[in-house]
Design an enzyme around this catalytic site. Structure first.
Site, PDB file in Angstrom:
ATOM      1  N   TYR A 107       0.821  -1.217   0.000  1.00  0.00           N
ATOM      2  CA  TYR A 107       0.000   0.000   0.000  1.00  0.00           C
ATOM      3  C   TYR A 107       0.854   1.267   0.000  1.00  0.00           C
ATOM      4  O   TYR A 107       0.429   2.285  -0.548  1.00  0.00           O
ATOM      5  CB  TYR A 107      -1.013  -0.018   1.162  1.00  0.00           C
ATOM      6  N   ASN A 118     -12.620   2.518  -6.009  1.00  0.00           N
ATOM      7  CA  ASN A 118     -11.189   2.870  -6.081  1.00  0.00           C
ATOM      8  C   ASN A 118     -10.700   3.490  -4.779  1.00  0.00           C
ATOM      9  O   ASN A 118     -11.430   4.225  -4.114  1.00  0.00           O
ATOM     10  CB  ASN A 118     -10.939   3.833  -7.239  1.00  0.00           C
ATOM     11  N   HIS A 171     -14.351   0.967  -0.777  1.00  0.00           N
ATOM     12  CA  HIS A 171     -13.263   0.089  -0.331  1.00  0.00           C
ATOM     13  C   HIS A 171     -12.152   0.845   0.400  1.00  0.00           C
ATOM     14  O   HIS A 171     -11.036   0.341   0.500  1.00  0.00           O
ATOM     15  CB  HIS A 171     -12.696  -0.687  -1.538  1.00  0.00           C
ATOM     16  N   GLY A 227     -15.663   1.158 -15.877  1.00  0.00           N
ATOM     17  CA  GLY A 227     -14.394   0.495 -15.622  1.00  0.00           C
ATOM     18  C   GLY A 227     -14.351  -0.430 -14.426  1.00  0.00           C
ATOM     19  O   GLY A 227     -13.435  -0.345 -13.608  1.00  0.00           O
TER      20      GLY A 227
HETATM   21  P1  OAD Z   1     -10.921  -4.942 -12.122  1.00  0.00           P
HETATM   22  O1  OAD Z   1      -9.466  -4.968 -12.385  1.00  0.00           O
HETATM   23  O2  OAD Z   1     -11.570  -6.178 -11.649  1.00  0.00           O
HETATM   24  O3  OAD Z   1     -11.685  -4.487 -13.440  1.00  0.00           O
HETATM   25  C1  OAD Z   1     -11.236  -3.391 -14.208  1.00  0.00           C
HETATM   26  C2  OAD Z   1     -12.217  -3.134 -15.323  1.00  0.00           C
HETATM   27  O4  OAD Z   1     -11.803  -1.953 -15.985  1.00  0.00           O
HETATM   28  C3  OAD Z   1     -12.280  -4.250 -16.378  1.00  0.00           C
HETATM   29  O5  OAD Z   1     -13.646  -4.580 -16.646  1.00  0.00           O
HETATM   30  C4  OAD Z   1     -11.634  -3.603 -17.606  1.00  0.00           C
HETATM   31  O6  OAD Z   1     -12.208  -4.051 -18.822  1.00  0.00           O
HETATM   32  C5  OAD Z   1     -11.939  -2.131 -17.381  1.00  0.00           C
HETATM   33  N1  OAD Z   1     -11.039  -1.171 -18.035  1.00  0.00           N
HETATM   34  C6  OAD Z   1      -9.719  -1.268 -18.261  1.00  0.00           C
HETATM   35  N2  OAD Z   1      -9.241  -0.168 -18.855  1.00  0.00           N
HETATM   36  C7  OAD Z   1     -10.297   0.672 -18.993  1.00  0.00           C
HETATM   37  C8  OAD Z   1     -10.458   1.990 -19.521  1.00  0.00           C
HETATM   38  N3  OAD Z   1      -9.433   2.674 -20.001  1.00  0.00           N
HETATM   39  N4  OAD Z   1     -11.693   2.534 -19.492  1.00  0.00           N
HETATM   40  C9  OAD Z   1     -12.750   1.851 -18.984  1.00  0.00           C
HETATM   41  N5  OAD Z   1     -12.657   0.609 -18.469  1.00  0.00           N
HETATM   42  C10 OAD Z   1     -11.451   0.038 -18.472  1.00  0.00           C
HETATM   43  O7  OAD Z   1     -11.175  -3.729 -11.118  1.00  0.00           O
HETATM   44  P2  OAD Z   1     -12.452  -3.419 -10.206  1.00  0.00           P
HETATM   45  O8  OAD Z   1     -13.697  -3.935 -10.838  1.00  0.00           O
HETATM   46  O9  OAD Z   1     -12.408  -1.989  -9.838  1.00  0.00           O
HETATM   47  O10 OAD Z   1     -10.815  -4.217  -4.088  1.00  0.00           O
HETATM   48  O11 OAD Z   1     -12.118  -4.295  -8.937  1.00  0.00           O
HETATM   49  C11 OAD Z   1     -12.983  -4.250  -7.833  1.00  0.00           C
HETATM   50  C12 OAD Z   1     -12.214  -4.447  -6.558  1.00  0.00           C
HETATM   51  O12 OAD Z   1     -11.395  -5.603  -6.662  1.00  0.00           O
HETATM   52  C13 OAD Z   1     -11.237  -3.335  -6.248  1.00  0.00           C
HETATM   53  O13 OAD Z   1     -11.854  -2.258  -5.605  1.00  0.00           O
HETATM   54  C14 OAD Z   1     -10.235  -4.017  -5.383  1.00  0.00           C
HETATM   55  C15 OAD Z   1     -10.077  -5.282  -6.158  1.00  0.00           C
HETATM   56  O14 OAD Z   1      -9.614  -6.384  -5.521  1.00  0.00           O
HETATM   57  C16 OAD Z   1     -10.026  -4.320  -2.996  1.00  0.00           C
HETATM   58  O15 OAD Z   1      -8.819  -4.282  -3.035  1.00  0.00           O
HETATM   59  C17 OAD Z   1     -10.795  -4.495  -1.733  1.00  0.00           C
END
Ligand code: OAD
Length: 229
Positions: free
Chosen positions: A49, A83, A100, A166
């Protein structure tokens, strides 16, 4: 109502989690993002972190974060983000709920209500709260409660327009928020990849947020002005 995930910050240079090259390919979730990981190897968790926090000084909000700002003049905007970065706030957004947690905050391991704004400074082993207990990142780890979920669900349940940006919608309970939206609420998903397909009244804009959001925002504002005239 805007629900964001790591993808909105990707074009600022912050890695997403689950894509190829994402953070969970480099690190094991169990090691750095669970209470068990913290008990097993606190140094590793702090280092993980601290790196993420230092990185905040090297990135800036992108066109997607900035486009959201234009909505405030015409809509009552709420942002719920998964985020832990501060890019929405640095773009100028208000009413940002961090489901989160936040990198810029530390909290007492033992007294969760003792939360400190630490900016982009490191948390070190044996840094303590005012009651002498170890400080930890103010991040919701896997296996921990997400205390803001009821509040977030109440906000989503009143949305007229929901924009999801995203997120792979893999992590619950955050991913389930979408289903709190009213049936008739207009829903947009801005993500170059597929993540959901069974939601009523959803338009999937398959593009990167930095390109898609300025266009979507302009469209929504134009429609709103037309309705009012
Ligand atoms: P993910 O990494 O699971 O998903 C990222 C998403 O962003 C994917 O669907 C990609 O297709 C999309 N993406 C990538 N580049 C992009 C762009 N330029 N514009 C738009 N979309 C784009 O991340 P999260 O869904 O945020 O939690 O993950 C959720 C949680 O899992 C996070 O908050 C974190 C993680 O583990 C904790 O750490 C507690």
């Amino acid at each position: 109502m805007i629900l964001t995930g790591a993808g909105i910050s990707a074009e600022s240079g912050l890695k997403t989690f689950r894509e190829s090259g994402g953070l969970w390919e480099e690190y094991d979730i169990m090691d750095v993002a669970t209470p068990e990981g913290w008990l097993n190897n606190r140094e590793l968790v702090l280092r993980f972190y601290n790196e993420r926090r230092r990185q905040l000084d090297t990135v800036v909000p992108n066109e997607a974060h900035k486009a959201i700002l234009l909505l405030y003049k015409h809509f009552d905007v709420d942002i719920i983000t998964q985020n832990v970065d501060d890019l929405h706030e640095r773009a100028g957004s208000t009413k940002v709920m961090h489901l989160h947690g936040e990198l810029r905050k530390a909290r007492s391991e033992k007294y969760p209500n003792l939360v400190y704004d630490i900016g982009t400074k490191d948390i070190n082993n044996e840094d303590t709260c005012e009651r002498g207990e170890q400080l930890r990142p103010d991040i919701v780890w896997f296996g921990e409660d997400v205390p803001l979920i009821p509040l977030a669900a109440a906000i989503v349940s009143k949305a007229d327009i929901l924009i999801v940006i995203g997120t792979s919608l893999n992590v619950y309970p955050a991913a389930g928020l979408l289903y709190n939206a009213p049936y008739e609420c207009r829903k947009y998903l801005v993500d170059p990849n597929d993540s959901i397909n069974n939601v009523f009244n959803l338009e999937h804009i398959k593009a990167k947020a930095g390109t898609a959001m300025p266009v979507l925002v302009e469209r929504l504002i134009k429609e709103r002005l037309e309705v009012r005239s």
